[in-house]
Design a protein around this motif. Sequence first.
Motif, mmCIF file in Angstrom:
data_model
loop_
_atom_site.group_PDB
_atom_site.id
_atom_site.type_symbol
_atom_site.label_atom_id
_atom_site.label_comp_id
_atom_site.label_asym_id
_atom_site.label_seq_id
_atom_site.Cartn_x
_atom_site.Cartn_y
_atom_site.Cartn_z
ATOM 1 N N LEU A 1 -73.465 65.417 -31.760
ATOM 2 C CA LEU A 1 -72.385 66.318 -31.559
ATOM 3 C C LEU A 1 -73.090 67.881 -31.925
ATOM 4 O O LEU A 1 -72.545 68.549 -31.686
ATOM 5 C CB LEU A 1 -71.291 66.362 -32.589
ATOM 6 C CG LEU A 1 -70.275 64.987 -32.313
ATOM 7 C CD1 LEU A 1 -69.474 64.686 -33.161
ATOM 8 C CD2 LEU A 1 -69.776 65.005 -30.950
ATOM 9 N N ALA A 2 -74.569 67.728 -32.271
ATOM 10 C CA ALA A 2 -75.128 68.837 -32.458
ATOM 11 C C ALA A 2 -75.304 69.986 -31.094
ATOM 12 O O ALA A 2 -75.053 69.280 -29.983
ATOM 13 C CB ALA A 2 -76.480 68.609 -32.742
ATOM 14 N N GLU A 3 -75.233 71.254 -31.447
ATOM 15 C CA GLU A 3 -75.218 72.121 -30.205
ATOM 16 C C GLU A 3 -76.763 71.662 -29.354
ATOM 17 O O GLU A 3 -77.437 71.300 -29.718
ATOM 18 C CB GLU A 3 -75.435 73.637 -30.649
ATOM 19 C CG GLU A 3 -75.491 74.451 -29.606
ATOM 20 C CD GLU A 3 -73.978 74.554 -28.605
ATOM 21 O OE1 GLU A 3 -74.017 73.547 -27.681
ATOM 22 O OE2 GLU A 3 -73.507 75.439 -28.767
ATOM 23 N N THR B 1 -67.658 70.006 -32.981
ATOM 24 C CA THR B 1 -68.702 70.380 -32.181
ATOM 25 C C THR B 1 -69.055 71.724 -32.061
ATOM 26 O O THR B 1 -68.386 72.555 -32.414
ATOM 27 C CB THR B 1 -68.962 69.357 -31.059
ATOM 28 O OG1 THR B 1 -70.180 69.476 -30.487
ATOM 29 C CG2 THR B 1 -68.073 69.772 -29.873
ATOM 30 N N TYR C 1 -74.348 70.280 -38.170
ATOM 31 C CA TYR C 1 -74.544 71.839 -38.653
ATOM 32 C C TYR C 1 -73.450 72.227 -39.571
ATOM 33 O O TYR C 1 -72.419 71.887 -39.675
ATOM 34 C CB TYR C 1 -74.354 72.651 -37.233
ATOM 35 C CG TYR C 1 -75.399 72.502 -36.373
ATOM 36 C CD1 TYR C 1 -76.391 71.437 -36.134
ATOM 37 C CD2 TYR C 1 -75.703 73.863 -35.396
ATOM 38 C CE1 TYR C 1 -77.374 71.433 -35.219
ATOM 39 C CE2 TYR C 1 -76.676 73.609 -34.508
ATOM 40 C CZ TYR C 1 -77.300 72.498 -34.471
ATOM 41 O OH TYR C 1 -78.359 72.440 -33.307
ATOM 42 N N SER D 1 -70.511 67.463 -36.011
ATOM 43 C CA SER D 1 -71.726 67.912 -35.682
ATOM 44 C C SER D 1 -72.539 68.024 -37.318
ATOM 45 O O SER D 1 -71.658 68.544 -38.090
ATOM 46 C CB SER D 1 -72.116 69.255 -35.203
ATOM 47 O OG SER D 1 -72.884 69.904 -35.272
#
Length: 178
Positions: free
Chosen positions: A74-76, A132, A50, A48
Amino acid sequence: MLKNIYVIRHCEAGWQPAESSLTEKGLSQANDLANYLSNKNVDQIISSPYKRAIQSNRPLAEKLQLNIEKDPRLAERVLSTQNLVDWLEQLKETFVDFEKKLEGGESSREAQKRILKVVEEVQDNKTAIIVTHGNIMSLLINYFDRSFSFKEWKKLSNPDVFLLKIDGSKASFERLWK
């Protein structure tokens, strides 16, 4: 056509926004993860974008001399762009109704499809790490094991590690982090 994919929930973070850093404990956990995974013959690290996810796998990437591939899929999952007082109850409902979509948010089905695309793109006969977030990780596990639901999501830890083994049309998940 075997794929081994370590699916990892990021280490302990200070907050939820994308730019949130790991806590001191989370940074220590990232080193523990690196030690745990360093002998797994990893070919690829996908994360991700992030900050907390990148920080969670940076020690391992450095140890293995691998690049971290940032993948926005893969971001939240965004449950809603509205501030929901009952967000936990709303989230629980999305594990029952995969088509439920709140204002500005993404349905469980949509989020599940995007993480599955990442899994599909991992090359055969390779070992990959996917870093993730808890909600989307749960939706991936649910795809292969329908019994993995909201209740199991609540039991996830930071970090958490599952091994997804895909052999042709057969797939299995095993929780490794205790």
